[in-house]
Structures are given as structure tokens and as C-alpha cells.
Design an enzyme around this catalytic site. Sequence first.
Site, PDB file in Angstrom:
ATOM      1  N   CYS A  94       0.092   7.933  -4.978  1.00 61.77           N
ATOM      2  CA  CYS A  94       1.260   7.487  -4.256  1.00 61.77           C
ATOM      3  C   CYS A  94       2.555   7.463  -5.302  1.00 61.77           C
ATOM      4  O   CYS A  94       3.743   7.816  -4.785  1.00 61.77           O
ATOM      5  CB  CYS A  94       0.895   6.243  -3.571  1.00 61.77           C
ATOM      6  SG  CYS A  94       0.661   4.788  -4.769  1.00 61.77           S
ATOM      7  N   HIS A 106       4.674   8.978   2.245  1.00 64.79           N
ATOM      8  CA  HIS A 106       3.913   8.568   1.111  1.00 64.79           C
ATOM      9  C   HIS A 106       2.814   9.556   0.851  1.00 64.79           C
ATOM     10  O   HIS A 106       2.272  10.121   2.016  1.00 64.79           O
ATOM     11  CB  HIS A 106       3.390   7.180   1.205  1.00 64.79           C
ATOM     12  CG  HIS A 106       2.740   6.813   2.427  1.00 64.79           C
ATOM     13  ND1 HIS A 106       1.465   6.124   2.322  1.00 64.79           N
ATOM     14  CD2 HIS A 106       2.740   7.274   3.817  1.00 64.79           C
ATOM     15  CE1 HIS A 106       1.062   6.035   3.609  1.00 64.79           C
ATOM     16  NE2 HIS A 106       1.645   6.813   4.217  1.00 64.79           N
ATOM     17  N   HIS A 122       0.627   0.203  -3.832  1.00 69.53           N
ATOM     18  CA  HIS A 122       1.086   1.347  -3.333  1.00 69.53           C
ATOM     19  C   HIS A 122       2.518   1.366  -2.859  1.00 69.53           C
ATOM     20  O   HIS A 122       3.149   0.550  -2.805  1.00 69.53           O
ATOM     21  CB  HIS A 122       0.051   1.481  -1.721  1.00 69.53           C
ATOM     22  CG  HIS A 122       0.512   2.756  -1.026  1.00 69.53           C
ATOM     23  ND1 HIS A 122      -0.420   3.909  -1.573  1.00 69.53           N
ATOM     24  CD2 HIS A 122       0.878   2.986   0.154  1.00 69.53           C
ATOM     25  CE1 HIS A 122       0.082   4.949  -0.760  1.00 69.53           C
ATOM     26  NE2 HIS A 122       0.593   4.331   0.415  1.00 69.53           N
TER      27      HIS A 122
END
Length: 275
Positions: free
Chosen positions: A75, A145, A126
Site C-alpha cells: 500500500c 490503493h 494502510h
Amino acid sequence: MFKRFLFFIAVMCSIVPLFAQVDDSIDSFSEDTVSVNYESAITCPTIDSIIQLAFAKKATAIYKYGAAGPKHFDCSGFVYYCFGKHGIKLPRSSRDMFLVGQKVAKEDLIPGDLVFFSRGKLEIGHVGIVVETNVDSAHNFRFIHSSTYKTNVRVDNSSRPGYVNRYKGARRIISCEGIGGNATILPSDTVFSDTIPSIPTTTVVTPVNSEVTTATPQKPAPVPQQSTVKYHKIKKGETLSSIARKYHTTVANLKKWNKLKSDFIREGQRIIVSK
């Protein structure tokens, strides 16, 4: 019994399409739908280019932990790559990315902002790039993402289960001034108590070629040197003459600096011997 079975089948037939419809509304919208809804990015060519690169990578990118391109990404590696290709160097981890740029409220998000989520036991684990904002009255947003090994790079809605309760905040890395204006990297608003603040630099991204030029901070004006006054405590048997020789000056100077009308001095008296 048979009637109950038919009733159960009828209920299931009505519920399943409903869930499918909800799932489609979250996961299956096209990039074209998203692209026409980030008008605020159009005023900033750099943000627009970063988002376009992210969508270009979406078709072929593969999720891989610890990777930052050009074909495999985790990510933070995906964000690091997309911004880095436009001359904007970010920290490598999502945790460190959360410490740069300016904090942004959910209702004030614009495309290009970074959004952060917890993952597992990690408070910040994240990160994604906003591509569409205020998609509903709750100020939810869509973001691109590098998700998981199963789904790779994708676009998700912040209201989707798994993200809605893990949202931790957003940071704005760059800001544009007017249509066609330069993109400026925003200084961090995070205060580190264990570091000494340095003179900030302003980094400007040129939208034409995406090169970054760092302006050299102006040096502070020199501080005038103040004269140092030195004192001497008179000991028994000392005279102005002996003290003048000791400090390489004259009796006249000693009298002038100390406003003495004669050569008389006393033990323990404190006089100026250098000025």
C-alpha cells in the site's frame, strides 16, 4: 411444509439480488465515473498526473508486501511510487507518511490527499490516494490503493465494511495555487519534541516537467557582536599600574572605564579591566 419451503425460496430470491446490487455499487463503478468527479484536481496538473498514473498502474499492478514498483506494490509502496514519479519523495511506510504534510478533516478532502487506516494491531497500517470526495452526506470518499494479494490495486469507498471503522485521518502533501499554478509541497505540521527545529525550505513542483526545485532559505541577518566587559577583583597590594600591565591596558583606560577620579583603589573592589 412445502409452503414454508416455497416461502423461504421466494425470500432468498429477493434478498440475494439486493446484496449484489449494494456490492456492485461499492466495488464495480468504472474509472470513467470517478475521473469526471475530481474536478478540483483539474486545477492542479501535478495532482491530476499522480491520479492518472495510479489508474494507469491499476490494470497490471500486483500486490506484494515490501514492494514499491514498478510492477509490484504494497500500500505505501504504491503511494511512494506514484508521488515519486512526479518528483515528490515521501517516506516509505504508511506510519511515516502520516507524519508529513498537513492534517485534513474528512469533509475538507480533495483528490490527491492521502487517507490512512489501521490494519491489524497497527494504529496506522494502510494508506491510499483520494480520487473522489463527498460522495454522500457523510462526506465519504473513494480512494485508490494497493489492497491485498487477492484484489491488488483497486478503488474503494470509505463507507465499505472493513474501512469505515478503521479510518484514522488524512494528510495533504501538495497544494496548488490557482488554475495552472505551481504545486507546493506543504511542510509538516507535526511537532517532534525530541528534535531541534530547522529552517524550513519551500519545495516547488513545476507542473510542466514535474521537476522539483528547492528554494534555498534566506540566511538570518548577522547579529551585531556585543563587546565583552571583563572585571577584576582587586587583591591586597595591587595598584592601578600593576593591574594595567596585567591586562595589557593603561591606567587612563582603567580610570575612564571605572569613572575613577584618582589612583586610589581598595582591596576587594571590583573594576572593569577590558571593554
